[in-house]
Design an enzyme around this catalytic site. Structure first.
Site, PDB file in Angstrom:
ATOM      1  N   SER A 249      19.249 -16.098   4.187  1.00  0.00           N
ATOM      2  CA  SER A 249      18.311 -14.981   4.054  1.00  0.00           C
ATOM      3  C   SER A 249      17.234 -15.164   2.990  1.00  0.00           C
ATOM      4  CB  SER A 249      19.067 -13.677   3.777  1.00  0.00           C
ATOM      5  OG  SER A 249      19.723 -13.737   2.533  1.00  0.00           O
ATOM      6  N   LYS A 294      19.957  -4.787  -0.809  1.00  0.00           N
ATOM      7  CA  LYS A 294      19.010  -5.672  -1.487  1.00  0.00           C
ATOM      8  C   LYS A 294      17.852  -4.878  -2.093  1.00  0.00           C
ATOM      9  CE  LYS A 294      20.142  -9.821   1.117  1.00  0.00           C
ATOM     10  NZ  LYS A 294      19.660 -10.942   1.954  1.00  0.00           N
TER      11      LYS A 294
END
Length: 347
Positions: A249, A294
Site C-alpha cells: 500500500s 490511516k
C-alpha cells in the site's frame, strides 16, 4: 490448639486454591486466541530516512507512508475493539488465506512490499527520465488455495521459472499462460525450491464456488497473489529500508519520495504530505485496506495533505473519517501518479 491450626491450614489452602483458579481464568481470558484479527491506526512515517537516492535532493517538506497495526485477537482485545472507534475486528479468513500460517502470511506481506518498492522505483525513474534496468527471475508462490492442485505439489516460497518448458519470469506472463487453460488441462511447472530445481506436474481444476467471482477465471491451480522476483539496477542507486513493514500500500508514496529526490524541484512545497495506494508499472494507483485508520494516523502525525485512491471507495471512506475526527487535513483523490503530480504542481 491443634484444631485451630488445622482450621487455619485448611483456610490457607482454600484461599490459595481460589487464587490459583482465578489466575487460570485470567490467563485463559487474556491469552486464548480468537479466530479474528484486530486492526487499529498505525503510524505515519517520514520517508526521507527510509529511502535514500544517491546524491538525492533534499527538500523542506516531507512525504509520509501510513500504516495499520494488525494483531491476533484475544477476548479483552476483542471487547475493546468493539467498543472503540477506528479499531476493527476482522475474521481471520479475510486476513489470511485458508490454512495459511502466520509465518506464510508475514512472508507474503513482505514479498508484496518488495514488489511495491520495485514498481515505485521503476515508475519514478521513468518519470524522471533516468536509467533503470529491470531483470525478472521468476514468480514466487506467496499463497495457496486449500483443496486446489497447488496445495499438494507446491509450497509458499517456491519460485516458478517455466510453464510447459517455456520460461516464465514475470507475474503477468504466468497469468497470461494459465488463463486460457480449462479444467482438466495438464500443466508442467518448473520451479526452484531453495537451490533445488524441480519439475511439478498438475492439472487445472475448477475453483470452489466460494472463490469464483462474476469476472475472472473459473479454474486454475490455486496459486494466490504471485509476486515476481525482480532485480533492478538504477543510476543513481536507490536504497529502501522498510524493516518489517509489509504489504503493497505504500507504492504511491514511495514513488513520490524517489521522484522528489531524483529531481531538483521540491514536490512537497514545504508541506507534510501523507497518503496511501498501490502503484503499478502503468502509474495507476490502486485501492488498499484500512484507509480510515490511516487517516487517523496521518492526522496525529500532523499531515496537511493526504492522497487517497479513488477506487474501492477509499476516497469516500477517507473523507468520512476526516470529518468524523474533525481533521483539517486536505484529502486529495488520485487515480494515477499524474493526478498526484498535477495537484502538487498547483501548491
Amino acid at each position: 490448639m491443634t484444631i485451630e491450626k488445622e482450621g487455619k491450614k485448611k483456610n490457607f489452602f482454600s484461599q490459595n486454591k481460589f487464587i490459583f483458579l482465578s489466575l487460570l481464568i485470567f490467563a485463559f481470558i487474556a491469552f486464548y486466541p480468537l479466530p479474528y484479527y484486530i486492526t487499529s491506526p498505525g503510524d505515519a512515517r517520514v520517508l526521507d530516512p527510509i529511502i535514500r537516492v544517491e546524491g538525492g535532493d533534499k527538500d523542506e517538506g516531507v512525504f509520509m507512508l501510513t500504516t495499520v497495526s494488525v494483531g491476533t485477537a484475544n477476548i479483552p482485545q476483542y471487547i475493546w475493539a468493539k467498543l472503540s472507534d477506528y479499531r476493527e475486528v476482522i475474521p481471520a479468513e479475510e486476513i489470511r488465506a485458508e490454512d495459511e500460517t502466520d509465518e506464510e502470511y508475514n512472508q507474503r506481506q513482505l514479498q508484496m512490499m518488495e514488489d511495491s518498492q520495485h514498481a515505485a522505483t521503476v515508475v519514478a525513474f521513468q518519470q524522471a527520465g533516468k536509467k533503470v534496468d529491470i531483470q525478472y527471475h521468476g514468480v514466487y508462490v506467496t499463497g495457496i488455495m486449500s483443496g486446489m492442485p497447488a496445495e499438494k505439489k507446491l509450497k509458499v516460497g517456491d519460485k516458478i521459472i517455466a510453464v510447459d518448458r517455456n520460461p516464465v519470469m514475470e507475474t503477468k506472463k504466468l497469468l497470461d499462460v494459465l488463463a486460457p487453460k480449462k479444467a482438466g488441462d495438464p500443466v508442467d511447472l518448473t520451479i526452484l525450491r531453495g537451490e533445488k530445481k524441480m519439475n511439478v506436474s498438475l492439472n487445472i481444476e475448477q475453483f470452489p464456488k466460494k472463490y469464483i467471482q462474476d469476472e475472472g477465471p473459473k479454474a486454475g491451480l490455486g496459486i494466490t497473489s504471485p509476486v515476481a522476483d525482480v532485480s533492478i539496477e538504477t543510476d543513481p542507486k536507490v536504497k529502501i529500508d522498510t524493516s518489517q513493514i509489509g504489504g503493497p500500500s505504500a507504492g504511491l508514496m514511495f514513488t513520490l519520495e524517489i521522484l522528489d529526490q531524483l529531481t531538483e524541484d521540491d514536490l512537497t512545497h514545504g508541506k507534510k504530505i501523507a497518503g496511501t495506494g498501490t502503484m503499478d508499472l502503468h502509474k495507476n494507483v490502486g485501492p488498499i485496506g484500512g484507509i480510515q485508520q490511516k487517516i487517523v494516523a496521518a492526522d496525529e502525525a500532523g499531515a496537511e495533505i493526504f492522497f487517497a485512491p479513488v477506487e474501492g471507495n477509499n476516497y469516500k471512506d477517507a473523507v468520512k473519517a476526516q470529518k468524523d475526527i474533525g481533521s483539517k487535513m486536505k484529502i486529495v483523490p488520485v487515480k494515477t501518479l499524474d493526478d498526484a503530480l498535477k495537484y502538487l504542481e498547483k501548491l
